[in-house]
Design an enzyme around this catalytic site. Structure first.
Site, mmCIF file in Angstrom:
data_model
loop_
_atom_site.group_PDB
_atom_site.id
_atom_site.type_symbol
_atom_site.label_atom_id
_atom_site.label_comp_id
_atom_site.label_asym_id
_atom_site.label_seq_id
_atom_site.Cartn_x
_atom_site.Cartn_y
_atom_site.Cartn_z
ATOM 1 N N CYS A 129 41.592 52.142 43.563
ATOM 2 C CA CYS A 129 41.798 50.755 44.010
ATOM 3 C C CYS A 129 43.045 50.123 43.387
ATOM 4 O O CYS A 129 43.852 49.490 44.086
ATOM 5 C CB CYS A 129 40.564 49.911 43.709
ATOM 6 S SG CYS A 129 39.946 50.041 42.028
ATOM 7 N N HIS A 242 41.461 42.646 41.853
ATOM 8 C CA HIS A 242 42.235 43.118 40.711
ATOM 9 C C HIS A 242 43.611 42.465 40.711
ATOM 10 O O HIS A 242 44.163 42.143 41.770
ATOM 11 C CB HIS A 242 42.434 44.639 40.784
ATOM 12 C CG HIS A 242 41.200 45.437 40.556
ATOM 13 N ND1 HIS A 242 40.010 44.892 40.129
ATOM 14 C CD2 HIS A 242 40.982 46.793 40.688
ATOM 15 C CE1 HIS A 242 39.105 45.865 40.003
ATOM 16 N NE2 HIS A 242 39.672 47.016 40.349
#
Length: 336
Positions: A129, A242
């Site tokens: 990710c 994130h």
């Protein structure tokens, strides 16, 4: 329109459920849908497009008749069942790290290296990710001049550790508000109001497995085998999305203006030049959507000729996992 039989391996987890959501949003032409998980999740009910499905235990015979398998399960389960998936004739788009560095398995971010999909032999890997989010931000610059080196610091949301990560943060905040301590579960120490500079397993070189993914996967996706990346991964008390601070060095000098124009025009990217009066995104700005937001673009003060610094944020459950996998599947099956 032709319909495709689709199985989701790991259908009850965060990413598996998000895959279902993205399939519906993309109007993916699903024929038969088969939801698979471990024995402990078998029997659960999941709704997709208004229809209720019963989750089945994944096994060797689970993939007969399937055209596509979207993997959102553990490395171990992916490795165990991949031969059965390929034998059944399905395309396996796997979100685990089990096959990412295999030479005969494409590792793909559709906006960056879509042509690599054609090299698959039944398995296509979805990158880490943080790697996806970081490379979405820097790939437009790499198209101007190859990137030689990057220093990256990730600030990773608790949902990157799955449902347990979110539950631990919520439990800790609730307990601390009452003057109590919540038991540790997913993380090795308190995450509420704290940061943990350790994600993954420690390697002999002092880095962690999570940190080395940025270099190893970045080399494969960007087709830059000499790329060097110094990465530090930090878990932060953010629920979702994130963030990554990146300083990079290009082979030739790239101006801030040229880099900004490239990012602004790149598919899947947003240059946050005036985001609510700010020149930077935050995790909340990027939650529950698929774009990677980039800001704080500036000249590096250490290498003022070839260095650039930036900040980027992206939803790691969507673009960092589920959406990227569905996009890969659309390319592999020739949809859209």
């Amino acid at each position: 329109m032709k319909k495709y039989n689709v199985a989701i391996l790991g259908a009850t987890g965060c990413v598996g459920r998000e895959m279902l959501k993205v399939l519906a949003e993309h109007a993916f032409p699903v024929g038969e849908l088969r939801l698979l998980a471990s024995a402990r999740s078998a029997g659960k009910k999941v709704t997709y497009c208004g229809k209720e499905y019963t989750v089945e235990e994944a096994g060797a015979a689970s993939f007969a008749g399937m055209d596509l398998v979207l993997g959102a399960a553990s490395n171990a389960l992916a490795k165990q069942l991949a031969p059965e998936i390929v034998r059944a004739g399905a395309v396996f788009v796997d979100n685990s790290s089990a096959f990412r560095m295999e030479n005969d398995v494409p590792l793909v971010v559709p906006e960056i290296n879509p042509d690599d999909v054609a090299r698959h032999s039944g398995i296509i890997a979805n990158p880490n990710c943080s790697t996806i989010i970081a490379l979405m931000a820097v790939a437009p610059i790499a198209r101007i001049s190859p990137i030689e080196a990057m220093t990256a610091c990730t600030y990773q949301a608790v949902s990157g550790a799955g449902q347990g990560g979110m539950e631990q943060l919520e439990a800790e905040i609730s307990a601390l508000s009452e003057g109590k301590q919540a038991p540790l579960a997913t993380f090795p120490c308190q995450i509420a109001y704290n940061c943990i500079p350790h994600i993954g397993s420690r390697l002999e070189n002092g880095f962690t497995t999570e940190e080395m993914k940025m270099q190893n996967e970045g080399r494969k996706i960007l087709h830059l085998p000499q790329l060097r990346v110094n990465c530090t991964c930090v878990r932060v008390p953010v629920m979702r999305s994130h963030s990554i601070a990146i300083t990079l060095r290009t082979k030739e000098s790239v101006s801030v203006e040229a880099a900004a124009q490239a990012i602004a025009s790149a598919p899947g990217c947003v240059l946050a030049s005036e985001l609510n009066g700010r020149d930077y995104p935050t995790p909340l700005d990027t939650t529950d959507q698929d774009l990677v937001f980039v800001g704080r673009l500036r000249r590096d003060l250490i290498d003022e000729e070839r260095g650039l610094s930036l900040w980027c944020c992206g939803d790691q459950i969507r673009k960092g996992a589920a959406t990227n996998a569905v996009q890969i599947a659309e390319i592999a099956l020739g949809i859209h």
